[in-house]
Design a protein around this motif. Structure first.
Motif, PDB file in Angstrom:
ATOM      1  N   GLY A   2     -88.099 -33.001  72.735  1.00 12.05           N
ATOM      2  CA  GLY A   2     -88.367 -34.503  72.596  1.00 12.05           C
ATOM      3  C   GLY A   2     -89.243 -34.794  73.831  1.00 12.05           C
ATOM      4  N   ALA A   3     -89.510 -36.272  73.818  1.00 12.32           N
ATOM      5  CA  ALA A   3     -90.264 -36.768  74.898  1.00 12.32           C
ATOM      6  C   ALA A   3     -89.734 -36.191  76.245  1.00 12.32           C
ATOM      7  CB  ALA A   3     -90.336 -38.105  74.794  1.00 12.32           C
ATOM      8  N   LEU A   4     -90.925 -35.917  76.912  1.00 15.17           N
ATOM      9  CA  LEU A   4     -90.703 -35.467  78.092  1.00 15.17           C
ATOM     10  C   LEU A   4     -91.572 -36.134  79.168  1.00 15.17           C
ATOM     11  CD1 LEU A   4     -90.547 -31.560  77.753  1.00 15.17           C
ATOM     12  CD2 LEU A   4     -88.745 -32.922  77.705  1.00 15.17           C
ATOM     13  N   SER A   5     -90.953 -36.281  80.485  1.00 22.03           N
ATOM     14  CA  SER A   5     -91.927 -37.024  81.609  1.00 22.03           C
ATOM     15  C   SER A   5     -93.125 -36.107  81.802  1.00 22.03           C
ATOM     16  CB  SER A   5     -90.922 -37.130  82.742  1.00 22.03           C
ATOM     17  OG  SER A   5     -90.668 -36.029  83.375  1.00 22.03           O
ATOM     18  N   ASP A   6     -93.987 -36.486  82.368  1.00 17.05           N
ATOM     19  CA  ASP A   6     -95.126 -35.849  82.807  1.00 17.05           C
ATOM     20  C   ASP A   6     -94.727 -34.393  83.594  1.00 17.05           C
ATOM     21  OD1 ASP A   6     -98.130 -34.976  83.147  1.00 17.05           O
ATOM     22  OD2 ASP A   6     -97.894 -35.722  85.108  1.00 17.05           O
ATOM     23  N   GLU A   7     -94.020 -34.760  84.544  1.00 19.07           N
ATOM     24  CA  GLU A   7     -93.557 -33.652  85.603  1.00 19.07           C
ATOM     25  C   GLU A   7     -92.653 -32.735  84.682  1.00 19.07           C
ATOM     26  OE1 GLU A   7     -91.615 -35.413  88.922  1.00 19.07           O
ATOM     27  OE2 GLU A   7     -93.450 -35.742  89.815  1.00 19.07           O
ATOM     28  N   HIS A   8     -91.786 -33.309  83.775  1.00 20.17           N
ATOM     29  CA  HIS A   8     -91.057 -32.146  83.033  1.00 20.17           C
ATOM     30  C   HIS A   8     -92.034 -31.257  82.123  1.00 20.17           C
ATOM     31  CE1 HIS A   8     -87.475 -34.446  84.085  1.00 20.17           C
ATOM     32  NE2 HIS A   8     -86.933 -33.028  83.708  1.00 20.17           N
ATOM     33  N   GLU A   9     -93.087 -31.991  81.455  1.00 19.29           N
ATOM     34  CA  GLU A   9     -94.087 -31.172  80.905  1.00 19.29           C
ATOM     35  C   GLU A   9     -94.674 -29.919  81.795  1.00 19.29           C
ATOM     36  OE1 GLU A   9     -96.631 -33.709  78.759  1.00 19.29           O
ATOM     37  OE2 GLU A   9     -95.042 -34.369  77.493  1.00 19.29           O
ATOM     38  N   ARG A  10     -95.120 -30.520  82.883  1.00 17.35           N
ATOM     39  CA  ARG A  10     -95.658 -29.573  83.924  1.00 17.35           C
ATOM     40  C   ARG A  10     -94.869 -28.802  84.512  1.00 17.35           C
ATOM     41  NH1 ARG A  10     -97.434 -33.148  88.511  1.00 17.35           N
ATOM     42  NH2 ARG A  10     -98.238 -31.192  89.494  1.00 17.35           N
ATOM     43  N   ALA A  11     -93.570 -28.888  84.607  1.00 11.67           N
ATOM     44  CA  ALA A  11     -92.760 -27.687  85.061  1.00 11.67           C
ATOM     45  C   ALA A  11     -92.418 -26.773  83.841  1.00 11.67           C
ATOM     46  CB  ALA A  11     -91.237 -28.329  85.288  1.00 11.67           C
ATOM     47  N   VAL A  12     -92.526 -27.290  82.603  1.00 13.44           N
ATOM     48  CA  VAL A  12     -92.542 -26.293  81.437  1.00 13.44           C
ATOM     49  C   VAL A  12     -93.719 -25.355  81.330  1.00 13.44           C
ATOM     50  CG1 VAL A  12     -92.493 -26.233  78.894  1.00 13.44           C
ATOM     51  CG2 VAL A  12     -90.687 -27.628  80.193  1.00 13.44           C
ATOM     52  N   ARG A  13     -94.955 -26.047  81.590  1.00 13.87           N
ATOM     53  CA  ARG A  13     -96.118 -25.323  81.490  1.00 13.87           C
ATOM     54  C   ARG A  13     -96.123 -24.097  82.718  1.00 13.87           C
ATOM     55  NH1 ARG A  13     -98.572 -30.248  80.215  1.00 13.87           N
ATOM     56  NH2 ARG A  13     -99.383 -30.432  82.452  1.00 13.87           N
ATOM     57  N   LEU A  21     -89.462 -19.152  79.122  1.00 14.96           N
ATOM     58  CA  LEU A  21     -89.341 -20.193  78.269  1.00 14.96           C
ATOM     59  C   LEU A  21     -88.252 -21.320  78.625  1.00 14.96           C
ATOM     60  CD1 LEU A  21     -89.130 -18.234  74.971  1.00 14.96           C
ATOM     61  CD2 LEU A  21     -91.224 -19.674  75.895  1.00 14.96           C
ATOM     62  N   VAL A  22     -88.797 -22.694  78.643  1.00 15.52           N
ATOM     63  CA  VAL A  22     -87.694 -23.566  78.994  1.00 15.52           C
ATOM     64  C   VAL A  22     -87.233 -24.069  77.499  1.00 15.52           C
ATOM     65  CG1 VAL A  22     -87.245 -25.865  79.949  1.00 15.52           C
ATOM     66  CG2 VAL A  22     -88.663 -23.880  81.232  1.00 15.52           C
ATOM     67  N   GLU A  23     -85.840 -24.079  77.212  1.00 16.93           N
ATOM     68  CA  GLU A  23     -85.559 -24.458  75.839  1.00 16.93           C
ATOM     69  C   GLU A  23     -84.864 -25.612  76.002  1.00 16.93           C
ATOM     70  OE1 GLU A  23     -83.609 -22.039  72.441  1.00 16.93           O
ATOM     71  OE2 GLU A  23     -82.682 -21.868  74.293  1.00 16.93           O
ATOM     72  N   GLY A  34     -80.283 -15.775  80.017  1.00 14.79           N
ATOM     73  CA  GLY A  34     -80.669 -14.454  79.898  1.00 14.79           C
ATOM     74  C   GLY A  34     -81.919 -14.389  79.300  1.00 14.79           C
ATOM     75  N   ARG A  35     -82.463 -15.376  78.482  1.00 13.26           N
ATOM     76  CA  ARG A  35     -83.750 -15.515  77.947  1.00 13.26           C
ATOM     77  C   ARG A  35     -84.542 -16.818  77.946  1.00 13.26           C
ATOM     78  NH1 ARG A  35     -84.276 -17.723  73.299  1.00 13.26           N
ATOM     79  NH2 ARG A  35     -82.280 -18.599  72.695  1.00 13.26           N
ATOM     80  N   THR A  36     -83.535 -17.889  78.410  1.00  9.64           N
ATOM     81  CA  THR A  36     -84.382 -19.074  78.633  1.00  9.64           C
ATOM     82  C   THR A  36     -83.838 -19.929  79.727  1.00  9.64           C
ATOM     83  OG1 THR A  36     -83.168 -20.310  76.927  1.00  9.64           O
ATOM     84  CG2 THR A  36     -85.134 -19.306  76.171  1.00  9.64           C
ATOM     85  N   ILE A  37     -84.624 -20.956  80.251  1.00  9.69           N
ATOM     86  CA  ILE A  37     -84.088 -21.840  81.025  1.00  9.69           C
ATOM     87  C   ILE A  37     -83.730 -23.239  80.489  1.00  9.69           C
ATOM     88  CG2 ILE A  37     -84.663 -23.438  83.001  1.00  9.69           C
ATOM     89  CD1 ILE A  37     -86.752 -21.294  83.954  1.00  9.69           C
ATOM     90  N   ALA A  38     -82.662 -23.912  80.711  1.00 10.08           N
ATOM     91  CA  ALA A  38     -82.030 -25.036  79.874  1.00 10.08           C
ATOM     92  C   ALA A  38     -82.813 -26.212  80.460  1.00 10.08           C
ATOM     93  CB  ALA A  38     -80.454 -25.216  79.919  1.00 10.08           C
ATOM     94  N   LEU A  39     -82.998 -27.045  79.594  1.00  9.18           N
ATOM     95  CA  LEU A  39     -83.710 -28.355  79.939  1.00  9.18           C
ATOM     96  C   LEU A  39     -82.995 -29.274  80.120  1.00  9.18           C
ATOM     97  CD1 LEU A  39     -86.533 -29.769  79.997  1.00  9.18           C
ATOM     98  CD2 LEU A  39     -86.328 -30.179  77.511  1.00  9.18           C
ATOM     99  N   TYR A  41     -78.729 -30.918  81.017  1.00  7.27           N
ATOM    100  CA  TYR A  41     -77.282 -30.909  81.332  1.00  7.27           C
ATOM    101  C   TYR A  41     -76.516 -31.867  80.914  1.00  7.27           C
ATOM    102  CZ  TYR A  41     -73.452 -29.947  84.592  1.00  7.27           C
ATOM    103  OH  TYR A  41     -72.055 -29.954  85.175  1.00  7.27           O
ATOM    104  N   GLY A  42     -75.286 -31.927  80.523  1.00  2.00           N
ATOM    105  CA  GLY A  42     -74.759 -33.045  80.016  1.00  2.00           C
ATOM    106  C   GLY A  42     -75.425 -34.062  79.167  1.00  2.00           C
ATOM    107  N   GLY A  43     -76.357 -33.401  78.404  1.00  2.00           N
ATOM    108  CA  GLY A  43     -77.150 -34.158  77.279  1.00  2.00           C
ATOM    109  C   GLY A  43     -78.523 -34.806  77.884  1.00  2.00           C
ATOM    110  N   ARG A  44     -78.490 -34.743  79.061  1.00  2.00           N
ATOM    111  CA  ARG A  44     -79.682 -35.657  80.040  1.00  2.00           C
ATOM    112  C   ARG A  44     -80.497 -34.482  80.528  1.00  2.00           C
ATOM    113  NH1 ARG A  44     -77.090 -40.243  83.357  1.00  2.00           N
ATOM    114  NH2 ARG A  44     -78.551 -41.640  82.024  1.00  2.00           N
ATOM    115  N   LEU A  45     -81.814 -34.894  80.639  1.00  2.00           N
ATOM    116  CA  LEU A  45     -82.811 -33.874  81.077  1.00  2.00           C
ATOM    117  C   LEU A  45     -82.328 -33.598  82.690  1.00  2.00           C
ATOM    118  CD1 LEU A  45     -86.021 -35.508  80.235  1.00  2.00           C
ATOM    119  CD2 LEU A  45     -85.413 -33.271  79.414  1.00  2.00           C
ATOM    120  N   ARG A  46     -82.498 -32.294  82.987  1.00  2.00           N
ATOM    121  CA  ARG A  46     -82.107 -31.959  84.218  1.00  2.00           C
ATOM    122  C   ARG A  46     -83.405 -32.070  85.390  1.00  2.00           C
ATOM    123  NH1 ARG A  46     -81.871 -25.703  84.411  1.00  2.00           N
ATOM    124  NH2 ARG A  46     -80.926 -25.968  86.252  1.00  2.00           N
ATOM    125  N   PRO A  47     -83.090 -32.534  86.248  1.00  2.06           N
ATOM    126  CA  PRO A  47     -84.159 -32.851  87.297  1.00  2.06           C
ATOM    127  C   PRO A  47     -85.128 -31.620  87.359  1.00  2.06           C
ATOM    128  CG  PRO A  47     -82.005 -33.159  88.335  1.00  2.06           C
ATOM    129  CD  PRO A  47     -81.930 -32.500  87.070  1.00  2.06           C
TER     130      PRO A  47
END
Length: 163
Positions: A2-13, A21-23, A34-39, A41-47
């Motif tokens: 979904g829509a991510l903040s600029d900082e979240h997009e940069r962290a994913v990149r 992969l950030v899933e 074991g294969r991806t980092i969760a984006l 926690y509790g339905g909200r974007l992680r810091p």
């Protein structure tokens, strides 16, 4: 995703530069499955700090443990069930300290998130406290090429070593 903040997009990149992969999933099953980092926690974007911290774990852990939930360190504070610890408590603690310091350095150097808050959150208020072993962990990161002159080595320089 979904829509991510600029900082979240940069962290994913940044993670993707290393092939990590950030899933868009909740980390109720483990922040690192074991294969991806969760984006989320509790339905909200992680810091952003938490995402970069998990990337730092991937970088500093033994390659043989990259496919294990939470890197074989046991379930962390954001993780779910089923992350078995396959290393000693000392190894887990050392690796946690190294991932914390490296993640904070990556955040600082790339201008991601509030790295000074992460510094306090991970109890690194005094990085020059040899009693706490901070210098030992910084030296470990430097000796293995993760840091140079107090800065995190840029991803493009580390990619070949990380694979």
């Amino acid at each position: 995703m979904g829509a991510l903040s600029d900082e979240h997009e940069r962290a994913v990149r940044v993670a993707s530069v290393y092939g990590v992969l950030v899933e868009d999933r909740d980390c109720s099953d483990n922040a690192w499955d074991g294969r991806t980092i969760a984006l989320r926690y509790g339905g909200r974007l992680r810091p952003v700090a938490d995402i970069i911290h998990d990337l730092a774990h991937w970088l500093v852990c033994a390659r043989s443990r990259r496919s294990l939930r939470d890197f074989g360190l046991g379930t962390g504070p954001d993780g779910g069930e089923g992350a078995e610890r396959v290393v000693s408590a000392r190894t887990a603690n050392d690796e946690e300290a190294r991932a914390s310091l490296l993640g904070i350095a990556i955040q600082r150097d790339l201008g991601l998130g509030n790295w000074s808050a992460a510094l306090l959150d991970h109890s690194w208020g005094s990085l020059l406290d040899p009693v706490g072993g901070h210098l030992r962990h910084l030296r470990w990161l430097h000796d293995r090429g993760f840091m140079r002159d107090g800065m995190a080595v840029p991803p493009e320089e580390r990619v070949a070593d990380a694979a």
